[in-house]
Scaffold this motif. Structure first.
Motif, PDB file in Angstrom:
ATOM      1  N   UNK A  46      12.027  -1.477  11.087  1.00 50.58           N
ATOM      2  CA  UNK A  46      10.874  -1.433  12.005  1.00 50.58           C
ATOM      3  C   UNK A  46       9.632  -2.029  11.347  1.00 50.58           C
ATOM      4  N   UNK A  47       9.613  -2.074  10.021  1.00 48.54           N
ATOM      5  CA  UNK A  47       8.430  -2.571   9.306  1.00 48.54           C
ATOM      6  C   UNK A  47       8.426  -4.089   9.166  1.00 48.54           C
TER       7      UNK A  47
ATOM      8  N   UNK B  91       1.211  -1.536   8.349  1.00 47.24           N
ATOM      9  CA  UNK B  91       2.000  -1.380   7.120  1.00 47.24           C
ATOM     10  C   UNK B  91       1.136  -0.853   5.977  1.00 47.24           C
ATOM     11  N   UNK B  92      -0.131  -1.256   5.950  1.00 47.04           N
ATOM     12  CA  UNK B  92      -1.020  -0.800   4.878  1.00 47.04           C
ATOM     13  C   UNK B  92      -1.279   0.701   4.934  1.00 47.04           C
TER      14      UNK B  92
ATOM     15  N   UNK C 140       7.781   6.054   2.369  1.00 45.33           N
ATOM     16  CA  UNK C 140       8.397   5.579   1.121  1.00 45.33           C
ATOM     17  C   UNK C 140       9.654   6.380   0.824  1.00 45.33           C
ATOM     18  N   UNK C 141       9.598   7.691   1.040  1.00 48.21           N
ATOM     19  CA  UNK C 141      10.767   8.534   0.815  1.00 48.21           C
ATOM     20  C   UNK C 141      11.915   8.143   1.744  1.00 48.21           C
ATOM     21  N   UNK C 142      11.592   7.932   3.019  1.00 49.02           N
ATOM     22  CA  UNK C 142      12.626   7.644   4.018  1.00 49.02           C
ATOM     23  C   UNK C 142      13.270   6.281   3.781  1.00 49.02           C
TER      24      UNK C 142
ATOM     25  N   UNK D 291      -4.332   4.273  -1.383  1.00 47.13           N
ATOM     26  CA  UNK D 291      -4.367   2.923  -0.839  1.00 47.13           C
ATOM     27  C   UNK D 291      -5.646   2.207  -1.265  1.00 47.13           C
ATOM     28  N   UNK D 292      -5.475   1.054  -1.934  1.00 45.56           N
ATOM     29  CA  UNK D 292      -6.618   0.221  -2.299  1.00 45.56           C
ATOM     30  C   UNK D 292      -7.457   0.760  -3.441  1.00 45.56           C
ATOM     31  N   UNK D 293      -6.961   1.797  -4.132  1.00 46.56           N
ATOM     32  CA  UNK D 293      -7.722   2.354  -5.251  1.00 46.56           C
ATOM     33  C   UNK D 293      -6.806   2.547  -6.449  1.00 46.56           C
TER      34      UNK D 293
END
Length: 361
Positions: A190-191, A199-200, A207-209, A329-331
């Motif tokens: 799906x991604x 997605x971001x 991530x686990x799935x 995210x982003x850090x």
């Protein structure tokens, strides 16, 4: 066991060879790709020279579709006292060998329940099987000596032997391995064409799935081709659950109060069944699952941060039962989730705060 022949120097074969070599067994390596066997040799898994006399145990680590043919050739040449394979499917290869008219007293089917998303000898490690179940599928025809050789292999690899019927094993791995892999792949698919902005937003849950969806498709085609029936049956059940869940979600969109109530009941039902199934997943070391308290620590993404946390936990006398890391995210920062016994959580929280760590409530 003093000598062994490993045929197939991919992840599983090379990992078994490394474990045996580390315990003093003389291991001979063979592969249809000589370069791969040379790579395993360079890693210290054994020698790619053919044995001059029969070895104690031949370990066939070929893809499921080729296991029976490789075993038949190896057994006819009499290269070992005992023979086993490590394929992820057990019923099919044995029936193929029976159809070829081979004496199967010197053979036992096995399956180490361990692996990685990566394949090939460079992904192998000598501790790949440590603490993991290793299924053995002996029959009334299996020689005691061969069963003992298989148990010795499992012991050298520090795995945990589990004896099962071959067909029962195939149904079990369809449930706990093969079907989940396909579901993971379908979710990850799906991604593929999703908007970048969506997605971001990916977090630890997706991530686990989707983690196992990164595995080699060629390898999984071989596996699924050898066990299609049980996997299809399970996916049929999953498809029925999905259809019911879709209907429940559509009902939640309705302006009719009764339909919305039905939708709520339907969604709650599938979520509660999921709860009931999840608690049956074995916990640490294969024991009954236990409830742990989570101590969440904010960290910078810098070298040595995890080592410091574990050292500080050790100084506080707290054992970390499990750990998860969620990256911001982003850090250049993240959240480390430390799973501990409930009574240890306040002790660890106080100790880490005292040492300057930021604790997320």
């Amino acid at each position: 066991m003093r000598t062994a022949l490993v045929i197939g120097t991919g992840l599983i074969g090379t990992s078994a060879a490394l474990a045996l070599s580390q315990r003093g067994v003389v291991v001979h390596l063979a592969d249809h790709d000589p370069e791969q066997a040379r790579t395993a040799t360079a890693l210290g898994a054994g020698t790619d020279e053919a044995p001059e006399q029969p070895v104690d145990l031949a370990i066939v680590a070929a893809p499921p579709a080729h296991v029976a043919a490789v075993l038949a050739d190896t057994m006819r040449r009499g290269v070992a006292r005992g023979y086993l394979d490590v394929a992820s499917v057990k019923g099919g290869p044995r029936r193929e060998l029976e159809a070829l008219g081979l004496d199967l007293s010197s053979y036992i089917g096995t399956h180490p329940m361990s692996g990685r998303e990566k394949s090939g000898p460079l992904a192998a490690t000598g501790d790949l099987f440590e603490g993991r179940p290793w299924v053995l599928t002996p029959t009334r025809d299996t020689d005691t000596e061969v069963l003992n050789l298989a148990l010795e292999l499992v012991s050298h690899c520090r795995a945990v032997p589990v004896v099962m019927d071959a067909d029962a094993h195939d149904r079990a791995v369809a449930l706990v391995s093969h079907m989940p892999h396909l579901v993971s792949s379908m979710v990850a698919a799906r991604l593929e064409n999703a908007e970048e902005a969506a997605v971001r937003l990916c977090g630890q849950g997706i991530r686990d799935v989707t983690r196992i969806a990164a595995s080699d498709p060629g390898m999984w085609i071989d596996i699924l081709s050898a066990n299609p029936g049980p996997v299809a049956d399970l996916l049929g059940d999953v498809a029925a659950d999905i259809e019911e869940t879709v209907r429940a979600l559509r009902a939640l969109q309705s302006s009719d109060e009764d339909k919305r109530r039905e939708g709520t009941v339907g969604i709650e039902g599938v979520l509660r069944r999921g709860n009931a199934g999840q608690v049956r997943v074995p916990g640490k070391h294969g024991s009954a699952p236990r409830a742990y308290e989570v101590v969440a620590v904010l960290i910078d993404d810098q070298p040595g941060q995890l080592a410091r946390i574990f050292a500080d936990a050790g100084m506080a006398g707290v054992n970390i039962e499990d750990v998860r890391i969620e990256h911001a995210t982003g850090q250049q920062a993240g959240l480390v989730q430390l799973m501990v016994e409930p009574k240890a959580a306040p002790v660890l929280t106080a100790a880490l705060r005292e040492r300057g760590w930021a604790i997320r409530q």
